[in-house]
Design an enzyme around this catalytic site. Structure first.
Site, PDB file in Angstrom:
ATOM      1  N   ARG A  66      27.488  -9.569 -52.315  1.00 42.97           N
ATOM      2  CA  ARG A  66      26.811  -9.348 -51.029  1.00 42.97           C
ATOM      3  C   ARG A  66      27.746  -9.521 -49.845  1.00 42.97           C
ATOM      4  O   ARG A  66      27.372  -9.178 -48.723  1.00 42.97           O
ATOM      5  CB  ARG A  66      25.606 -10.292 -50.909  1.00 42.97           C
ATOM      6  CG  ARG A  66      24.501  -9.910 -51.857  1.00 42.97           C
ATOM      7  CD  ARG A  66      23.393 -10.930 -51.862  1.00 42.97           C
ATOM      8  NE  ARG A  66      22.591 -10.873 -50.663  1.00 42.97           N
ATOM      9  CZ  ARG A  66      21.566 -11.681 -50.427  1.00 42.97           C
ATOM     10  NH1 ARG A  66      21.253 -12.628 -51.286  1.00 42.97           N
ATOM     11  NH2 ARG A  66      20.873 -11.576 -49.317  1.00 42.97           N
ATOM     12  N   PRO A  90      25.618 -21.029 -53.799  1.00 41.52           N
ATOM     13  CA  PRO A  90      26.388 -22.263 -53.804  1.00 41.52           C
ATOM     14  C   PRO A  90      25.959 -23.221 -52.712  1.00 41.52           C
ATOM     15  O   PRO A  90      26.056 -22.924 -51.530  1.00 41.52           O
ATOM     16  CB  PRO A  90      27.823 -21.789 -53.557  1.00 41.52           C
ATOM     17  CG  PRO A  90      27.788 -20.317 -53.473  1.00 41.52           C
ATOM     18  CD  PRO A  90      26.390 -19.912 -53.265  1.00 41.52           C
ATOM     19  N   GLU A  91      25.492 -24.365 -53.142  1.00 40.51           N
ATOM     20  CA  GLU A  91      25.282 -25.485 -52.234  1.00 40.51           C
ATOM     21  C   GLU A  91      26.345 -26.519 -52.583  1.00 40.51           C
ATOM     22  O   GLU A  91      27.227 -26.253 -53.397  1.00 40.51           O
ATOM     23  CB  GLU A  91      23.860 -26.048 -52.398  1.00 40.51           C
ATOM     24  CG  GLU A  91      22.789 -24.979 -52.166  1.00 40.51           C
ATOM     25  CD  GLU A  91      21.363 -25.517 -52.246  1.00 40.51           C
ATOM     26  OE1 GLU A  91      21.172 -26.711 -51.951  1.00 40.51           O
ATOM     27  OE2 GLU A  91      20.465 -24.754 -52.600  1.00 40.51           O
TER      28      GLU A  91
END
Length: 280
Positions: free
Chosen positions: A118, A2-3
């Site tokens: 993660r 996600p940016e």
DNA sequence: CTCCTGACCTGAGTGC
DNA sequence: TGCACTCAGGTCAGGA
């Protein structure tokens, strides 16, 4: 992944589901993600009503009716799913909020799930009154789609920086929200090499880069909006969508402008993609 | 300050 | 099929 555009897509999906609704139940499946979660998080959320969902850089900021803010960062692998029936939680579903129209949770409206394999993401809860001085937000650079961002700002911010412009674009204290994909994409659209020293971004180059950043991010948000309409069915995952990428991940493919093969290089341990002919 | 490296964590993909 | 290895869109601490 996600940016800024992905986080904005998440914000847009969450706003109508959360705002003015109550947290009828909160499930928190572990006590840490990247960092420890706030103590008693589930109990502190239970019964609260969301008043506003905002975004700052790559953070989602969800204000509650008790004047606290729930902060969410998706890290590398975080995503949000919105269900309209109670889902079965998987191994990496760490948090679930059961939303309802009233404090009595007789008929929930939605189930909002945070998944992060993660666990590079994080969640925090703090008083709205402390938001301006909140450690993770106070030194963040301007929003590239906001009024404070311009070619002049970019030139000033990059002045004296000896490192490559690609690295400067990833520095959240200089500009908020740009990540590894859109740094490469914006540099391509500006015709600027990722290797170029940041301090040399001035004049026409600054104008081109500022414009390319805005254009690239806007186009990606539009794509996210499209996938939101098409894809956010019950159980739909928010935060990932098909993107129109010109260079990222396309090493060896023909440049869409001059057909020269796209190259990859590593800068500060991160991949950059560029056209060696179009970008100088 | 600025800049770079290593660490955090799991899963997907590749090559043998 | 299995195993070893590499890589992934983020950020921070630490050291030069």
């Amino acid at each position: 992944m996600p940016e800024l555009p992905e986080v904005e897509t998440v914000r847009r999906a969450l706003a109508p589901v959360l705002e003015q609704r109550y947290i009828a139940a909160a499930f928190v499946g572990r006590d840490d993600l990247r960092w420890p979660l706030p103590p008693n998080l589930a109990a502190r959320l239970q019964g609260r009503r969301f008043t506003h969902v905002a975004r700052r850089g790559k953070y989602v900021l969800m204000t509650l009716d008790d004047q606290n803010v729930l902060l969410l960062h998706l890290g590398m692998s975080g995503s949000v799913r919105i269900h309209d029936r109670a889902p079965t939680l998987g191994r990496h579903d760490h948090i679930m909020l059961t939303m309802a129209d009233g404090e009595q949770a007789t008929s929930p409206t939605h189930y909002v799930v945070l998944n992060d394999p993660r666990r590079f993401g994080w969640v925090d809860l703090f008083a709205l009154s402390t938001q301006a001085s909140y450690k993770l937000l106070q030194h963040m650079g301007p929003e590239p789609l906001g009024n404070a961002f311009s070619a002049e700002y970019l030139q000033t911010a990059f002045k004296g920086r000896q490192g490559p412009v690609k690295n400067a674009l990833l520095n959240q204290q200089l500009i908020a929200g740009i990540g590894n994909i859109y740094a490469s994409e914006a540099l391509f659209h500006a015709g600027i090499s990722p290797r170029r020293k940041a301090a040399t971004i001035a004049g026409g180059r600054a104008v081109r880069l500022a414009a390319a950043i805005v254009k690239t991010l806007r186009a990606a948000i539009e794509d996210g909006g499209t996938s939101l309409r098409d894809h956010v069915q019950p159980g739909g995952e928010i935060g990932y969508f098909v993107q129109r990428l010109a260079v990222y991940g396309r090493a060896g493919e023909a440049c869409q402008i001059c057909t020269t093969p796209i190259k990859m290089l590593v800068q500060s341990g991160r991949s950059s993609f560029y056209c060696p002919r179009c970008q100088r």
